[in-house]
Design a protein around this motif. Structure first.
Motif, PDB file in Angstrom:
ATOM      1  N   UNK A  53      45.268  50.566  40.391  1.00 33.69           N
ATOM      2  CA  UNK A  53      44.525  50.434  39.044  1.00 33.69           C
ATOM      3  C   UNK A  53      45.079  49.284  38.467  1.00 33.69           C
ATOM      4  N   UNK A  54      46.449  49.091  38.488  1.00 34.28           N
ATOM      5  CA  UNK A  54      46.860  47.749  37.942  1.00 34.28           C
ATOM      6  C   UNK A  54      46.368  46.450  38.487  1.00 34.28           C
ATOM      7  N   UNK A  55      46.204  46.569  39.902  1.00 40.12           N
ATOM      8  CA  UNK A  55      45.354  45.216  40.419  1.00 40.12           C
ATOM      9  C   UNK A  55      43.826  45.280  40.054  1.00 40.12           C
ATOM     10  N   UNK A  58      44.164  43.800  36.410  1.00 44.33           N
ATOM     11  CA  UNK A  58      44.508  42.571  36.485  1.00 44.33           C
ATOM     12  C   UNK A  58      43.089  41.401  37.018  1.00 44.33           C
ATOM     13  N   UNK A  59      42.621  41.974  37.735  1.00 44.04           N
ATOM     14  CA  UNK A  59      41.434  40.999  38.584  1.00 44.04           C
ATOM     15  C   UNK A  59      40.304  40.882  37.525  1.00 44.04           C
ATOM     16  N   UNK A  60      40.063  42.312  36.725  1.00 46.19           N
ATOM     17  CA  UNK A  60      39.139  42.148  35.676  1.00 46.19           C
ATOM     18  C   UNK A  60      39.448  41.194  34.511  1.00 46.19           C
ATOM     19  N   UNK A  65      36.247  39.861  32.510  1.00 50.20           N
ATOM     20  CA  UNK A  65      35.312  41.186  32.164  1.00 50.20           C
ATOM     21  C   UNK A  65      35.814  41.836  30.888  1.00 50.20           C
ATOM     22  N   UNK A  66      37.091  41.492  30.589  1.00 55.79           N
ATOM     23  CA  UNK A  66      37.765  42.295  29.544  1.00 55.79           C
ATOM     24  C   UNK A  66      37.559  41.601  28.169  1.00 55.79           C
ATOM     25  N   UNK A  73      29.512  37.941  30.472  1.00 52.61           N
ATOM     26  CA  UNK A  73      28.306  37.379  31.152  1.00 52.61           C
ATOM     27  C   UNK A  73      28.481  36.200  32.155  1.00 52.61           C
ATOM     28  N   UNK A  74      29.515  35.280  31.809  1.00 50.06           N
ATOM     29  CA  UNK A  74      29.909  34.259  32.479  1.00 50.06           C
ATOM     30  C   UNK A  74      30.466  34.854  33.904  1.00 50.06           C
ATOM     31  N   UNK A  75      31.295  35.661  33.822  1.00 54.11           N
ATOM     32  CA  UNK A  75      31.729  36.384  35.131  1.00 54.11           C
ATOM     33  C   UNK A  75      30.730  36.875  35.829  1.00 54.11           C
ATOM     34  N   UNK A  76      29.546  37.605  35.402  1.00 54.34           N
ATOM     35  CA  UNK A  76      28.519  38.172  36.121  1.00 54.34           C
ATOM     36  C   UNK A  76      27.850  37.023  36.856  1.00 54.34           C
TER      37      UNK A  76
END
Length: 146
Positions: A53-55, A58-60, A65-66, A73-76
């Motif tokens: 969950x923490x990983x 962290x990646x998000x 994304x957060x 939108x740029x991440x998408x």
């Protein structure tokens, strides 16, 4: 004779001995099942869940994304650009042919704003709609009683 819970019923000390004989195979589990119930295994399982969950969080966060909707939108867009080469490489490895994906315009910001607008609109109309449904229900019940 089988007594309660499927154990043989014998008078006196024979009952205890028979129950012990029946329970012995059930208490001797395989090593794997014995380890699964241990507190150490439960702790490792919990730590693994928290780590995953923490990983994911962290990646998000690293991908944006957060953050704000423009960062999401740029991440998408980055994910869309990375997917076709990765999918093609995967398909080449297993020997499959993937059909081409048609291009379409999608704005995450506009979709998000539309969803927020619909949600706020539904929450705004909720008291009126609930009142209307309640009145209809009472009218229906009164008609049934008549």
């Amino acid at each position: 004779f089988l007594g309660r819970y499927g154990f043989p019923h014998f008078p006196g000390s024979l009952a205890k001995e028979a129950a012990r004989r029946v329970l012995v195979p059930a208490t001797r589990r395989t090593c794997f099942l014995a380890v699964m119930g241990s507190p150490t295994f439960q702790l490792v399982k919990l730590l693994t869940k928290f780590g995953l969950a923490g990983g994911a969080v962290y990646v998000a966060q690293e991908q944006g994304l957060l953050g704000s909707s423009s960062q999401a939108e740029a991440a998408l867009r980055r994910a869309k650009a990375a997917m076709p080469p990765a999918a093609q490489e995967w398909a080449d490895n297993i020997g499959m042919q993937i059909p081409s994906i048609s291009k379409f315009n999608f704005s995450f910001c506009e979709s998000w704003n539309w969803g927020v607008g619909k949600t706020v609109s539904a929450l705004d109309a909720a008291p009126y709609v609930i009142t209307e449904y309640t009145q209809d229900g009472w009218k229906y019940l009164k008609d049934l009683v008549k």
